[in-house]
Motif scaffolding. Structure first.
Motif, PDB file in Angstrom:
ATOM      1  N   TRP A  26      20.384  93.897 -16.912  1.00 18.59           N
ATOM      2  CA  TRP A  26      20.115  95.398 -16.932  1.00 18.59           C
ATOM      3  C   TRP A  26      19.840  95.944 -18.183  1.00 18.59           C
ATOM      4  O   TRP A  26      20.521  95.659 -19.020  1.00 18.59           O
ATOM      5  CB  TRP A  26      21.257  95.925 -16.242  1.00 18.59           C
ATOM      6  CG  TRP A  26      21.608  95.738 -14.792  1.00 18.59           C
ATOM      7  CD1 TRP A  26      20.854  95.192 -14.090  1.00 18.59           C
ATOM      8  CD2 TRP A  26      23.040  95.766 -13.907  1.00 18.59           C
ATOM      9  NE1 TRP A  26      21.427  95.050 -12.687  1.00 18.59           N
ATOM     10  CE2 TRP A  26      22.701  95.514 -12.703  1.00 18.59           C
ATOM     11  CE3 TRP A  26      24.241  96.583 -14.451  1.00 18.59           C
ATOM     12  CZ2 TRP A  26      23.575  95.680 -11.885  1.00 18.59           C
ATOM     13  CZ3 TRP A  26      25.065  96.616 -13.331  1.00 18.59           C
ATOM     14  CH2 TRP A  26      24.818  96.054 -12.147  1.00 18.59           C
ATOM     15  N   GLY A  32      13.585 101.654 -13.290  1.00 17.73           N
ATOM     16  CA  GLY A  32      13.108 101.696 -11.712  1.00 17.73           C
ATOM     17  C   GLY A  32      11.566 101.218 -11.601  1.00 17.73           C
ATOM     18  O   GLY A  32      11.295 100.395 -12.301  1.00 17.73           O
ATOM     19  N   ASN A  74      12.527 103.524  -6.490  1.00 16.50           N
ATOM     20  CA  ASN A  74      13.847 103.754  -6.678  1.00 16.50           C
ATOM     21  C   ASN A  74      13.986 103.992  -8.153  1.00 16.50           C
ATOM     22  O   ASN A  74      13.031 103.673  -9.113  1.00 16.50           O
ATOM     23  CB  ASN A  74      14.970 102.363  -6.436  1.00 16.50           C
ATOM     24  CG  ASN A  74      14.778 101.287  -7.254  1.00 16.50           C
ATOM     25  OD1 ASN A  74      15.262 101.271  -8.126  1.00 16.50           O
ATOM     26  ND2 ASN A  74      13.586 100.513  -6.780  1.00 16.50           N
ATOM     27  N   SER A  76      17.028 104.113 -11.590  1.00 19.53           N
ATOM     28  CA  SER A  76      18.610 103.743 -11.808  1.00 19.53           C
ATOM     29  C   SER A  76      18.992 104.207 -13.357  1.00 19.53           C
ATOM     30  O   SER A  76      17.959 104.552 -14.015  1.00 19.53           O
ATOM     31  CB  SER A  76      18.754 102.156 -11.713  1.00 19.53           C
ATOM     32  OG  SER A  76      17.803 101.582 -12.556  1.00 19.53           O
ATOM     33  N   TYR A  77      19.870 104.165 -13.648  1.00 20.18           N
ATOM     34  CA  TYR A  77      20.646 104.686 -15.049  1.00 20.18           C
ATOM     35  C   TYR A  77      21.803 103.454 -15.223  1.00 20.18           C
ATOM     36  O   TYR A  77      22.603 103.386 -14.552  1.00 20.18           O
ATOM     37  CB  TYR A  77      20.980 105.835 -15.263  1.00 20.18           C
ATOM     38  CG  TYR A  77      21.529 106.288 -16.454  1.00 20.18           C
ATOM     39  CD1 TYR A  77      20.995 106.512 -17.507  1.00 20.18           C
ATOM     40  CD2 TYR A  77      23.188 106.144 -16.719  1.00 20.18           C
ATOM     41  CE1 TYR A  77      21.444 106.715 -18.796  1.00 20.18           C
ATOM     42  CE2 TYR A  77      23.498 106.550 -17.822  1.00 20.18           C
ATOM     43  CZ  TYR A  77      22.886 106.598 -18.836  1.00 20.18           C
ATOM     44  OH  TYR A  77      23.008 106.774 -20.120  1.00 20.18           O
ATOM     45  N   THR A  78      21.705 102.789 -16.455  1.00 17.10           N
ATOM     46  CA  THR A  78      22.189 101.773 -16.775  1.00 17.10           C
ATOM     47  C   THR A  78      23.049 102.378 -18.029  1.00 17.10           C
ATOM     48  O   THR A  78      22.559 102.781 -18.952  1.00 17.10           O
ATOM     49  CB  THR A  78      21.747 100.389 -17.202  1.00 17.10           C
ATOM     50  OG1 THR A  78      21.101  99.954 -15.898  1.00 17.10           O
ATOM     51  CG2 THR A  78      22.739  99.306 -17.610  1.00 17.10           C
ATOM     52  N   GLN A  85      26.096 100.756 -13.573  1.00 12.86           N
ATOM     53  CA  GLN A  85      24.641 101.170 -13.031  1.00 12.86           C
ATOM     54  C   GLN A  85      24.870 102.215 -11.892  1.00 12.86           C
ATOM     55  O   GLN A  85      25.546 101.887 -10.974  1.00 12.86           O
ATOM     56  CB  GLN A  85      23.811 100.084 -12.982  1.00 12.86           C
ATOM     57  CG  GLN A  85      22.321 100.625 -12.467  1.00 12.86           C
ATOM     58  CD  GLN A  85      21.314  99.422 -12.211  1.00 12.86           C
ATOM     59  OE1 GLN A  85      21.259  99.137 -11.130  1.00 12.86           O
ATOM     60  NE2 GLN A  85      20.737  98.946 -13.127  1.00 12.86           N
ATOM     61  N   TYR A  87      22.458 104.289  -9.303  1.00 14.36           N
ATOM     62  CA  TYR A  87      21.037 104.235  -8.512  1.00 14.36           C
ATOM     63  C   TYR A  87      20.628 104.915  -7.340  1.00 14.36           C
ATOM     64  O   TYR A  87      21.700 105.540  -6.735  1.00 14.36           O
ATOM     65  CB  TYR A  87      20.629 102.834  -8.466  1.00 14.36           C
ATOM     66  CG  TYR A  87      21.334 102.268  -7.114  1.00 14.36           C
ATOM     67  CD1 TYR A  87      20.718 102.368  -5.925  1.00 14.36           C
ATOM     68  CD2 TYR A  87      22.608 101.881  -7.352  1.00 14.36           C
ATOM     69  CE1 TYR A  87      21.510 101.709  -4.671  1.00 14.36           C
ATOM     70  CE2 TYR A  87      23.390 101.057  -6.160  1.00 14.36           C
ATOM     71  CZ  TYR A  87      22.746 101.169  -4.864  1.00 14.36           C
ATOM     72  OH  TYR A  87      23.313 100.893  -3.793  1.00 14.36           O
ATOM     73  N   SER A  91      17.355  99.816  -1.956  1.00 15.73           N
ATOM     74  CA  SER A  91      17.766  98.910  -2.497  1.00 15.73           C
ATOM     75  C   SER A  91      16.944  97.510  -2.499  1.00 15.73           C
ATOM     76  O   SER A  91      16.446  97.061  -1.621  1.00 15.73           O
ATOM     77  CB  SER A  91      19.447  98.358  -1.758  1.00 15.73           C
ATOM     78  OG  SER A  91      19.672  97.081  -2.128  1.00 15.73           O
ATOM     79  N   THR A 117      28.643  96.422  -5.380  1.00 11.29           N
ATOM     80  CA  THR A 117      28.008  97.533  -5.208  1.00 11.29           C
ATOM     81  C   THR A 117      28.665  98.712  -4.089  1.00 11.29           C
ATOM     82  O   THR A 117      28.842  98.056  -3.192  1.00 11.29           O
ATOM     83  CB  THR A 117      26.639  97.345  -4.670  1.00 11.29           C
ATOM     84  OG1 THR A 117      25.823  96.159  -5.555  1.00 11.29           O
ATOM     85  CG2 THR A 117      25.726  98.412  -4.392  1.00 11.29           C
ATOM     86  N   SER A 119      27.939 102.188  -2.008  1.00 11.32           N
ATOM     87  CA  SER A 119      26.791 102.717  -1.758  1.00 11.32           C
ATOM     88  C   SER A 119      26.846 103.892  -0.574  1.00 11.32           C
ATOM     89  O   SER A 119      27.749 103.475   0.079  1.00 11.32           O
ATOM     90  CB  SER A 119      25.339 102.067  -1.597  1.00 11.32           C
ATOM     91  OG  SER A 119      25.410 101.168  -0.397  1.00 11.32           O
TER      92      SER A 119
END
Length: 330
Positions: A26, A32, A74, A76-78, A85, A87, A91, A117, A119
């Protein structure tokens, strides 16, 4: 077409087989991908939204085919630590296995290489189904269905090759009117037994066996309990799947075979028997990275086939899908 199945196969064309094969690093910040797919689908399901009328409840539907265009992606922010992360979107691990939905979630990596994870699937994508599937020689009316669910998944448990997932949610149909055709002459209790609104529990365990650095096998067993408002629609589904993953210098492919057995709780009042389904699936997905030296781009394609063989012919179906497109990672 069967909405959940067909959209799932469309999404599979986004496959990045390395997502299943090994942990992905990551990079802190926003990332994304987005794909634009074109394809062809053929289906003979009674639940195909183009089969508006049916002359016979004792057979599958007419063959329908169509071309489609589908954008999927998709974001995401890490965090700066590189191990946390957020997201939103599809997936990638689910997409690679032919299961498609939009979800929002949080991922956490641990020192032992496992990943947790959490979600939520908010049911943003509604799927079309029939208000009353059992109308004969009369145009059936469409309605929306969706799934809201929470999921917990742990990959590479304690650094091993085992992973597990459990999800719980609710399947809802806006206008459920199954069995209301006067010609069927069903009692109130029999109509109630056809109610498809349901609570859904899904569990899966997986194991990845590498044969070399470029060849591996992913096996999975899963169980689904569908606790529907109608007893005739309640069922347990037992499934297994195997995926061969081949990594090549500039490309990757995955071939998956799957099987599921669905056993229903009570007699179906329209067909006077308990439903039992055997579901088979096979698909081959391929990705070619950086075509024409285009950095961050990939060519993706899929050939997929699925079949449901039921002891009630109304539920028999065969679906074929071929698609190709471009994927961009950022």
């Amino acid at each position: 077409m069967k909405p959940l199945l067909t959209v799932g196969l469309i999404a599979t064309t986004m496959i990045s087989t390395t997502t299943i094969a090994k942990p992905v690093d990551w990079t802190p910040g926003v990332g994304g991908d987005i794909s634009l797919m074109v394809g062809y689908n053929k289906s003979d399901s009674q639940f195909n939204s183009d089969n508006h009328t049916t002359p016979n409840l004792n057979s599958n539907g007419d063959i329908q085919d169509k071309m489609f265009v589908a954008p999927i992606g998709n974001i995401s922010y890490t965090f700066n630590s590189g191990d946390k992360q957020l997201y939103f979107g599809t997936s990638r691990s689910d997409i690679a296995l032919g299961r498609f939905h939009i979800e929002a979630g949080y991922r956490q990596k641990f020192a032992d290489t496992s990943t947790l994870t959490l979600s939520y699937i908010p049911g943003l994508l509604s799927q079309k189904t029939w208000q009353d599937p059992y109308l004969q020689n009369v145009e059936r009316s469409k309605t929306n269905s969706n799934i809201n669910a929470f999921s917990v998944k742990l990959d590479n448990i304690r650094g091993s090759r085992f992973s597990g997932q459990i999800a719980y949610g609710k399947f809802s149909i806006d206008h459920e009117r199954s069995g209301n055709d006067p010609l069927l002459a069903l009692t109130a209790d029999e109509r109630a037994s056809l109610n498809r609104n349901a609570n859904v529990l899904y569990t899966e365990g997986t194991y990845v066996q590498p044969f070399s650095r470029s060849l591996m096998l992913r096996t999975a067993v899963n169980f689904t309990n569908i606790d529907a408002n109608g007893n005739a629609m309640s069922n347990n589904i037992y499934g297994a799947a195997a995926t061969i993953i081949q990594l090549l210098p500039q490309s990757s492919l995955a071939f998956t075979l799957s099987y599921k057995k669905a056993l229903f709780d009570s007699t179906h009042p329209v067909f006077n028997k308990k439903q039992q389904d055997n579901k088979f699936g096979a698909f081959l997905a391929y990705e070619y990275r950086q075509p024409f030296n285009w950095k961050n781009w990939g060519l993706v394609s899929l050939i997929g086939y699925s079949s449901t063989q039921s002891n009630i012919n109304f539920y028999d179906s065969n679906d074929v899908l071929v698609s190709a497109g471009l994927n961009y990672k950022f």
